[in-house]
Scaffold this motif. Sequence first.
Motif, PDB file in Angstrom:
ATOM      1  N   ALA A  65      39.724  32.132  32.954  1.00 50.23           N
ATOM      2  CA  ALA A  65      40.352  32.237  34.266  1.00 50.23           C
ATOM      3  C   ALA A  65      41.846  31.913  34.214  1.00 50.23           C
ATOM      4  O   ALA A  65      42.637  32.506  34.956  1.00 50.23           O
ATOM      5  CB  ALA A  65      39.640  31.315  35.243  1.00 50.23           C
ATOM      6  N   ASP A  66      42.249  30.994  33.358  1.00 46.79           N
ATOM      7  CA  ASP A  66      43.673  30.653  33.281  1.00 46.79           C
ATOM      8  C   ASP A  66      44.499  31.859  32.850  1.00 46.79           C
ATOM      9  O   ASP A  66      45.553  32.145  33.446  1.00 46.79           O
ATOM     10  CB  ASP A  66      43.895  29.494  32.309  1.00 46.79           C
ATOM     11  N   ASN A  69      44.589  34.487  35.682  1.00 46.23           N
ATOM     12  CA  ASN A  69      45.538  34.173  36.748  1.00 46.23           C
ATOM     13  C   ASN A  69      46.979  34.371  36.295  1.00 46.23           C
ATOM     14  O   ASN A  69      47.816  34.884  37.049  1.00 46.23           O
ATOM     15  CB  ASN A  69      45.327  32.740  37.238  1.00 46.23           C
ATOM     16  N   ARG A  70      47.257  33.957  35.073  1.00 45.75           N
ATOM     17  CA  ARG A  70      48.629  34.092  34.571  1.00 45.75           C
ATOM     18  C   ARG A  70      49.035  35.566  34.465  1.00 45.75           C
ATOM     19  O   ARG A  70      50.110  35.958  34.940  1.00 45.75           O
ATOM     20  CB  ARG A  70      48.737  33.413  33.202  1.00 45.75           C
ATOM     21  N   SER A  72      47.577  38.147  35.940  1.00 46.63           N
ATOM     22  CA  SER A  72      47.532  38.775  37.261  1.00 46.63           C
ATOM     23  C   SER A  72      48.808  38.505  38.039  1.00 46.63           C
ATOM     24  O   SER A  72      49.354  39.398  38.702  1.00 46.63           O
ATOM     25  CB  SER A  72      46.315  38.282  38.046  1.00 46.63           C
ATOM     26  N   ASP A  73      49.298  37.274  37.977  1.00 47.71           N
ATOM     27  CA  ASP A  73      50.540  36.935  38.673  1.00 47.71           C
ATOM     28  C   ASP A  73      51.693  37.817  38.180  1.00 47.71           C
ATOM     29  O   ASP A  73      52.472  38.357  38.980  1.00 47.71           O
ATOM     30  CB  ASP A  73      50.899  35.463  38.457  1.00 47.71           C
ATOM     31  N   CYS A  76      51.117  41.500  39.288  1.00 47.97           N
ATOM     32  CA  CYS A  76      51.308  41.671  40.732  1.00 47.97           C
ATOM     33  C   CYS A  76      52.771  41.530  41.130  1.00 47.97           C
ATOM     34  O   CYS A  76      53.223  42.173  42.091  1.00 47.97           O
ATOM     35  CB  CYS A  76      50.444  40.679  41.495  1.00 47.97           C
ATOM     36  N   ALA A 116      37.494  33.433  39.738  1.00 45.86           N
ATOM     37  CA  ALA A 116      38.943  33.629  39.874  1.00 45.86           C
ATOM     38  C   ALA A 116      39.248  34.950  40.574  1.00 45.86           C
ATOM     39  O   ALA A 116      40.170  35.024  41.398  1.00 45.86           O
ATOM     40  CB  ALA A 116      39.602  33.589  38.495  1.00 45.86           C
ATOM     41  N   ARG A 120      41.248  35.690  44.394  1.00 44.43           N
ATOM     42  CA  ARG A 120      42.492  36.461  44.504  1.00 44.43           C
ATOM     43  C   ARG A 120      42.247  37.655  45.447  1.00 44.43           C
ATOM     44  O   ARG A 120      42.178  38.803  45.017  1.00 44.43           O
ATOM     45  CB  ARG A 120      42.961  36.903  43.128  1.00 44.43           C
ATOM     46  N   THR A 123      44.201  41.130  45.592  1.00 45.77           N
ATOM     47  CA  THR A 123      44.176  42.052  44.457  1.00 45.77           C
ATOM     48  C   THR A 123      42.789  42.659  44.304  1.00 45.77           C
ATOM     49  O   THR A 123      41.777  41.961  44.437  1.00 45.77           O
ATOM     50  CB  THR A 123      44.560  41.315  43.150  1.00 45.77           C
ATOM     51  N   TYR A 125      40.088  44.319  41.785  1.00 43.85           N
ATOM     52  CA  TYR A 125      39.790  44.282  40.353  1.00 43.85           C
ATOM     53  C   TYR A 125      38.663  45.252  40.014  1.00 43.85           C
ATOM     54  O   TYR A 125      37.761  45.515  40.826  1.00 43.85           O
ATOM     55  CB  TYR A 125      39.364  42.879  39.915  1.00 43.85           C
TER      56      TYR A 125
END
Length: 300
Positions: A65-66, A69-70, A72-73, A76, A116, A120, A123, A125
């Motif tokens: 998940a980390d 998220n990294r 994806s940020d 995005c 995760a 979000r 977004t 997925y």
Amino acid sequence: MQIMMAPMQGYTDAVYRSVHARLAGGIDCYFSPFIRIEKGQVRGRDLREIENDSNVVPQIIVSGADELNRLSDIVCERGFSRIDINMGCPHPPQMNHGRGAGLLPCPDKVASLMDAVKARTETSYSVKMRLGMLSPDECLALLPILNGTPLAHITVHARTARQMYRGEPQYDAFQAFLEQSANPVIYNGAISSVQDIRDIESRFPSVAGVMIGHGLLARPCLAAEYRSGTTWPQQRVESLVWQIHGQVFSHARLTLQGDSQILSRMQAFWQPLENTIPRKLWKQLTKTGSLKNYESLCKW
């Protein structure tokens, strides 16, 4: 049915996708080769592949998940609201780090990823996966987790990672997954002709579409032929290949450094086309070590 082009590292780069869409068409959705974290950093060249390309869905490959998220940020921030998660790459360098198909035997890790995803909400997925790393039982064990996650679709390559790209697809296992999935399912694996697409359509009436990789590289007009219901004559197929080649080659000469880099890119272009152009010419194009000689062959 939707027709999607599979992301293939070294082949379906931004230039190829753009040229294919313009000259061949028939594709509903293109995906980028996966964006990854390497040595703690996001690979810059992966991000450059999605810059200013509003027609591509960025694909990411993560171990947890980390990383999701990294990445994806970062994606995005570049204006994308749709992301594909790679849970199917069968190559050991990724699986050994718990990425790609290495996630499939680990329901707890997949559950953490899907938590995760659900968090979000801005977004959309999708997931690209295989039947399993070693056994198709693995994909069925993940269904309760995936069914609890709203996904745009799940693309399933109907082989295990152990099979790589060899052997017959496991159609019965794919059918079992399709029947039990709460999300739309896209079929992937061993499609090289319009008849193959129609066979999938007939065999799995509820499938949402197909994703094609090598088959589209070998016959770039494949999706267009399916859409139109016509078979292109060989001369037209070869003409399309040379048109695509011309634009990919021009870009390679402008952006790559040295004969070796240019030849490496263009010989990769020809590798899937062994049965599409004359055999002798194909061997010459893929074997020459001279850019000057390569250019003379391209005047054919």
